[in-house]
Scaffold this motif. Sequence first.
Motif, PDB file in Angstrom:
ATOM      1  N   LEU A  30       0.813  -1.209   0.000  1.00 50.11           N
ATOM      2  CA  LEU A  30       0.000   0.000   0.000  1.00 50.11           C
ATOM      3  C   LEU A  30       0.848   1.261   0.000  1.00 50.11           C
ATOM      4  CD1 LEU A  30      -3.024   0.953   0.228  1.00 50.11           C
ATOM      5  CD2 LEU A  30      -2.577   1.216   2.672  1.00 50.11           C
ATOM      6  N   SER A  75      -6.637  -1.417  -0.736  1.00 55.58           N
ATOM      7  CA  SER A  75      -7.338  -0.834   0.411  1.00 55.58           C
ATOM      8  C   SER A  75      -8.559  -1.661   0.787  1.00 55.58           C
ATOM      9  CB  SER A  75      -7.767   0.608   0.093  1.00 55.58           C
ATOM     10  OG  SER A  75      -6.651   1.414  -0.185  1.00 55.58           O
ATOM     11  N   GLU A 122      -9.846   8.591   6.239  1.00 55.78           N
ATOM     12  CA  GLU A 122     -10.090   7.453   7.129  1.00 55.78           C
ATOM     13  C   GLU A 122     -10.035   7.860   8.603  1.00 55.78           C
ATOM     14  OE1 GLU A 122      -9.092   5.802   3.222  1.00 55.78           O
ATOM     15  OE2 GLU A 122      -8.145   7.332   4.471  1.00 55.78           O
ATOM     16  N   ILE A 160      -5.624   1.983   7.198  1.00 50.26           N
ATOM     17  CA  ILE A 160      -5.026   2.660   6.036  1.00 50.26           C
ATOM     18  C   ILE A 160      -3.885   3.586   6.463  1.00 50.26           C
ATOM     19  CG2 ILE A 160      -5.464   4.104   4.028  1.00 50.26           C
ATOM     20  CD1 ILE A 160      -6.771   1.336   3.886  1.00 50.26           C
TER      21      ILE A 160
END
Length: 535
Positions: free
Chosen positions: A37, A93, A416, A450
């Motif tokens: 990520l 994600s 987030e 995240i």
Amino acid sequence: MAAQLLNPGAEVSRRGLALYTTISAAKGLQEVLRSNLGPKGTMKMLVSGAGDIKLTKDGNVLLNEMQIKNPTASLIARTATAQDDMVGDGTTSTVLLIGELLKQSERYLVEGLHPRVLADGFDIAREVLNGWIDSQKVSKKVDRELLVAVSRVALQTKLVEHLANQLAEMVADAVLLVKGENSSAAIDLHMVEIMTMEHQTDGDSRLVRGLVLDHGGRHPDMPKQLKNCYILTCNVSLEHEKSDVNSGFFYRDAEQRERMVAAEREVVNEKVRKIIALKKKVCDGTDKHFVVVNQKGIDPQSLDMLAREGILGLRRAKRRNMERLALACGGNAVNSVEELTESDLGYAGNVFEQTLGEDKFTFIEDVENPYSCTLLLKGPNKHTIMQLKDAVRDGLRAVKLTIEDNCVLPGGGCFEVAASRHLRALADGGNIPGKTKLGIYAFADALLIIPKTLAENAGHDAQDCVMRLQDEQAAGKMVGLDVNTGEPMDPVATGVFDGYLVKKQMLSLSSIIAEQLLLVDEILRAGRDVSSGKK
């Protein structure tokens, strides 16, 4: 027991084991993709059964290429790839969020909480966030500067920074060019041709405001470069064709045979002469030249006739390029040479042929008002080219979605963290009765995966970074994580944005799949064996 009574060979995992197996599989897939990520994510090397090697950090590529046998992991992978098919991004994600939702749920399940209570909490959290997300839109005009920033963020998650910065402007310009000015029609990304060349370095990639065809002229005497060209786009057979029905060719003697062959040849020659006549009409006495791009074949005799008149003839062009050519150069794609006029012709300022090894490429550039273009991606090897293609496709879709949504969301984990704070405030406010609020707490904690992962992949302390983001947002500042320094930063000022539809789709898909997996109380392996025909 019921399934085993019906099928003694069935394998049954009861409730406790089934739920544990499901959560373990989700966490396992999460761990595989976690390190990919963000812009600082690492890469995976995929080796096929034939020994082919692919280096990538694109979650969609990984999930499509990996052989996943666990049913839970396979379901999550199909969900994540569906996310990519719909909105073009957010694959990694989605996998992380599903895994974290189940991981957070496990804490409460161990204490005896029923999965249905958590599922109800997820439902409420999803509905709340779907309404709240509109308040987080960034009030910024969707112009070229914003689209370049969106493209840069999408590309930096898959390419090195300097290369992503270079390609970002090309990707944004390509979508704007296809969209046209003040056009309300849907953007067709198929009008952006992605052409690759194994040549030089990846820094030599460029946007061609025209078309690049992967073949050249088929006659040695045809010109290799022309300026100020009329372009005739046609789908006309300029070669002898066999009839669609069975037919015979009967003759009395050799003379009659020759006459019949000549008559048959005359049909094709007449078509070529009409093209040559149009060329003379529009080009004689001027500095203009003539190019024919034909979807069907051109036989050697016809090529020779065109070459003698200085016409560049390209045959067997791909069908999709014929539509792109008309949009790029103007004019009309014709299916007959009868009644050809100058209005049927397009225009290009520069047409030239480039040879790389045994491959020929024809560049059609300097066109007027193009609505189709080519992204020419160059790289020293196949691995680099494949990475470029995957990244550019994601960048094109990110820019397209931004134009269609007419908005963006703050990136860098800002959204987030804000969503997590909003859900916790909702659960603490006393409006949610009973144990259902535990599902909302689990959802709020799961969203922090995240920014935590972004910090971990950049080599920073995840807890420290998330706490600082929460403190800054509690003070009224909408901040995200600067992966280079680990400090909070203003995503709007820095130009770090996420797609609105990407986040909305991610929240919906992740929560729905997590709910369904939580409510699985038995795993039955009692289906039909397709290969053997047995049950």
